[in-house]
Design a protein around this motif. Sequence first.
Motif, short mmCIF file in Angstrom:
data_model
loop_
_atom_site.label_atom_id
_atom_site.label_comp_id
_atom_site.label_asym_id
_atom_site.label_seq_id
_atom_site.Cartn_x
_atom_site.Cartn_y
_atom_site.Cartn_z
N PHE A 208 -57.27 -10.84 -167.45
CA PHE A 208 -57.57 -9.67 -166.89
C PHE A 208 -58.40 -9.63 -165.58
O PHE A 208 -58.24 -9.15 -164.73
CB PHE A 208 -58.00 -8.63 -167.88
N GLU A 211 -56.23 -10.63 -162.72
CA GLU A 211 -55.24 -9.74 -162.18
C GLU A 211 -56.05 -8.27 -161.84
O GLU A 211 -55.34 -7.75 -160.83
CB GLU A 211 -54.38 -9.28 -163.42
N CYS A 250 -57.07 -1.21 -165.08
CA CYS A 250 -56.39 -2.50 -165.85
C CYS A 250 -54.87 -2.36 -165.97
O CYS A 250 -54.30 -3.46 -166.10
CB CYS A 250 -57.02 -2.51 -167.16
N VAL A 251 -54.33 -1.27 -166.05
CA VAL A 251 -52.92 -0.87 -166.17
C VAL A 251 -52.42 -1.47 -164.76
O VAL A 251 -51.26 -2.10 -164.64
CB VAL A 251 -52.64 0.24 -166.70
N ARG A 257 -49.88 -4.72 -163.39
CA ARG A 257 -51.16 -5.82 -163.53
C ARG A 257 -51.12 -5.89 -165.15
O ARG A 257 -51.34 -7.24 -165.45
CB ARG A 257 -52.53 -5.05 -163.39
N VAL A 258 -51.16 -5.12 -165.98
CA VAL A 258 -50.85 -5.43 -167.48
C VAL A 258 -49.56 -6.18 -168.00
O VAL A 258 -49.64 -6.78 -168.66
CB VAL A 258 -51.40 -4.31 -168.43
N GLN A 259 -48.66 -5.73 -167.28
CA GLN A 259 -47.09 -6.25 -167.56
C GLN A 259 -47.30 -7.93 -167.06
O GLN A 259 -46.50 -8.52 -167.73
CB GLN A 259 -46.28 -5.56 -166.64
N ILE A 270 -50.63 -5.11 -175.76
CA ILE A 270 -52.04 -4.86 -175.30
C ILE A 270 -52.34 -3.42 -175.15
O ILE A 270 -51.68 -2.67 -174.38
CB ILE A 270 -52.29 -5.61 -174.00
N ILE A 272 -55.11 -0.71 -174.11
CA ILE A 272 -56.33 -0.59 -173.17
C ILE A 272 -57.07 0.73 -173.47
O ILE A 272 -56.33 1.93 -173.23
CB ILE A 272 -56.13 -0.69 -171.51
#
Length: 384
Positions: A208, A211, A250-251, A257-259, A270, A272
């Motif tokens: 994280f 990213e 974060c998404v 980003r999370v992908q 995940i 968040i």
Amino acid sequence: MNSEFLEALRDLEKEKGIAVDVLLEAIEAALLSAYKRNFGSLQNARVHIDRDTGDYKVYSQRAVVEEVEDDRVEISLEDARKIDPRFNLEDVVEDEVTPRNFGRIAAQTAKQVVVQRIREAERNIIFEEFSNREGDILTGIVQRIENKNVFIELGKTEAILTPSEQIPNEDYRHGDRLKTYIVEVRKTTKGPQILVSRTHPGLLKRLFELEVPELQEGVVELKSIAREAGYRSKIAVYSKDENIDPVGACVGPKGMRVQNIVTELNGEKIDIIKWNQDPSKYVASSLSPAKVVAVEVWEDEKVARVIVPDYQLSLAIGKEGQNARLAAKLTGWKIDIKSESQMTDIYPEYDAEENDGFSTDDNYLETFEDEYKHVDSSEEKNGE
């Protein structure tokens, strides 16, 4: 050995960072050992290498004493003063005893010492480099698999991914590029041993941070992580800046980003959530994606009772209790999940339509210990 040999040692000093004096002292010690081994000498001796010419000489050493008991290691004061009148008791008299055929042994010994010291220096450099990176991510290539241990090439050395640190059902093949988390760097006789992990919560945290620029800048904080590697993870994030959405950061745009992190972890889900100082709101958020109707907390015992709609009960608990278990790890609270119909059965006065709060039963905690089976609050919270 000659001046060319000394020049080669100076080049090594520049390239490998090994001081010439350190190498020469090691060679002198090795030559002394070779001299005693090959020539069966029981006398005290010393080997000296000239720092300018590279010439070497072997000297016997005898202590100056009043009465000689062993003439191989002692010499009388009278005989010593015949050599040099300045000698006194307890001085050491040296005589050159360099064997004629010592050159071949000296060259071979010097080569062995230099090679050994180069290996030691390279191992120390690698150890220092990676020991400073404990708790960091590194990318390597799967080199081989032996007894279920995966060996990952890192250039000058390799890391070991043991079975206990591998994601369940993850397939590793020769040539695969892997991101791993450095758990420990050990110093062994065969060189540094680097132990890495794919299951450690720290891997998720570092991914994280790579990213999400807001995490690197400190604008967004990652407060807590709960992870069951290969299946599901939860992270709690927070920002002091009210204008920044920590979850959205974060998404990422369109979830990119999370992908990217999900892809790196081969599909691990995940969740968040937004960290909240209010325990009831934090616990409610931690059970995402389930919707929570109400939360009652006992702060001293760190126990929370959560009410969810009947149709959300299985989602809140999760498969084999996974969602509830991760929520408990994430928050550090013991969580009891009840549906609205269950609450009506236990507390007839509970009104599902007026669920913004309900009375606290002083005997509830005792009942709770008997009934609650989903989460063990003694489990340590991950990711801090």
